[in-house]
Scaffold this active site. Sequence first.
Site, PDB file in Angstrom:
ATOM      1  N   GLN A 122       0.859  -1.318   0.004  1.00  0.00           N
ATOM      2  CA  GLN A 122       0.001   0.215  -0.050  1.00  0.00           C
ATOM      3  C   GLN A 122       0.842   1.218   0.084  1.00  0.00           C
ATOM      4  O   GLN A 122       0.431   2.275   0.454  1.00  0.00           O
ATOM      5  CB  GLN A 122      -1.048   0.090   1.312  1.00  0.00           C
ATOM      6  CG  GLN A 122      -2.099  -0.876   1.217  1.00  0.00           C
ATOM      7  CD  GLN A 122      -3.183  -0.505  -0.023  1.00  0.00           C
ATOM      8  OE1 GLN A 122      -3.061   0.825  -0.323  1.00  0.00           O
ATOM      9  NE2 GLN A 122      -3.906  -1.356  -0.618  1.00  0.00           N
ATOM     10  N   SER A 123       1.896   1.207  -0.552  1.00  0.00           N
ATOM     11  CA  SER A 123       3.050   2.252  -0.695  1.00  0.00           C
ATOM     12  C   SER A 123       2.275   3.568  -1.414  1.00  0.00           C
ATOM     13  O   SER A 123       1.905   3.791  -2.629  1.00  0.00           O
ATOM     14  CB  SER A 123       4.162   1.948  -1.365  1.00  0.00           C
ATOM     15  OG  SER A 123       5.008   3.010  -1.846  1.00  0.00           O
TER      16      SER A 123
END
Length: 437
Positions: free
Chosen positions: A153-154
Amino acid sequence: MAKDPFYTKYILGFCSYPLMNGRHMGTISTISHNIWVTGALNLSHKKFGFGIPALSRKKLEVKTRARRGVQTSSSKMDGLPEGRGLFLSLCKYTPPSWATQLGPIPSHYYALGHRDDLSGMQLSGNKVRKLEFLMADAKEKGADCIITIGGIQSNHCRATAVAARYLNLDCYLILRTTRAEVDEDPGLIGNLLVERMVGANIELISKEEYGRIGSVTLCNLLKERLEKDGRKPYVIPVGGSNSLGTWGYIEAVREMEQQLQEGKVDGINKFDDIVIACGSGGTTAGLSLGSHLSSLKAKVHAFSVCDDPDYFYDYTQGLLNGLNAGLNSHDLISIANAKGIGYAMSKVEELKCVCQIAEATGVVLDPVYSGKAAFQMLRDMVENPSKWEGRKVLFIHSGGLLGMFDKMQQLQPLIGKWQRFKVDDSVLQVDGVGKMF
């Protein structure tokens, strides 16, 4: 209502570089859209999980609006870059006068937009400031695609994918996930939805492989593969945090400095402290270096959300050395641990804090970075009141809202205020009113 004897003695500002221009993202910014004054107004008795009253809020009135990069009538303006330019324009870069001794100095940057928590839903977060310089360097070097790496989930990977597509570059993302999910479709939750919609090529790696091989080697392996296919890849490190990317937050300091000098924050001409979440080190390095060299002179407090403080002292030192700053990271920054139970893993108390801040103020922090930093900052204010008493504190909201969607199951029991709207059968319909068609 009596004022609290301690909490009336410091002011906490939230900085998120609001967008004020309806046509072009990021051409206008102000230092803070909300300033929270504890004790000065009627306080709620709501607690943030460890004894701090909910913070009252005073809306800032912005006196003037200055375009970044356009000279105004103020005599205190410090050598702005020539013409900020419209969104996506390539602009010649001129550093602040107090940063000219650093090097190498970037020659150009892309105007990508500057509300750190809301630069447009798809392109937001502190990483955008770094990408302005990194993308300009990629284009200058003739790249036809971008490689970067981060967690599943960068926020950085999502911002990079969007920026690359804006500039007609393909994007390759190496995303770290669990061993159980590394061979499965990663889905469309949060940042993944935006990344996949803009056509990013996603390659999954397990946390165990990532830890054994390292981000640098993984990116180089993908670079070699793409080069064999005739591509010209440009590698951006984790979080965009290298010495070139650090210029993004040196520029942020220039904006803060100018806005304070122009009197845009009513009743405040300086901040004593700046608080930021630290996930890869570049934002922390740029803020601390800029604050030291400029007239800001605020103490930077970084709350690390992944690696420990010693790692970040060493990493930011490397970034400072890469800019020939000649300074010691320990002298510029105070780094404390806010990792909690792990990177991108949230304790109930942290999420409660995020929810209560949102309900009290309308400011939604993300659960991975700003939320953890705010939780630890507020806790430290309770446990070490003399450290903060009487000081004006600026908390920088670095974005990451899309990561909240990955926490829906944890958030569900913390958020209420819903019920079935009951209508008695005896209530008669008024003819012609309330019909849907």
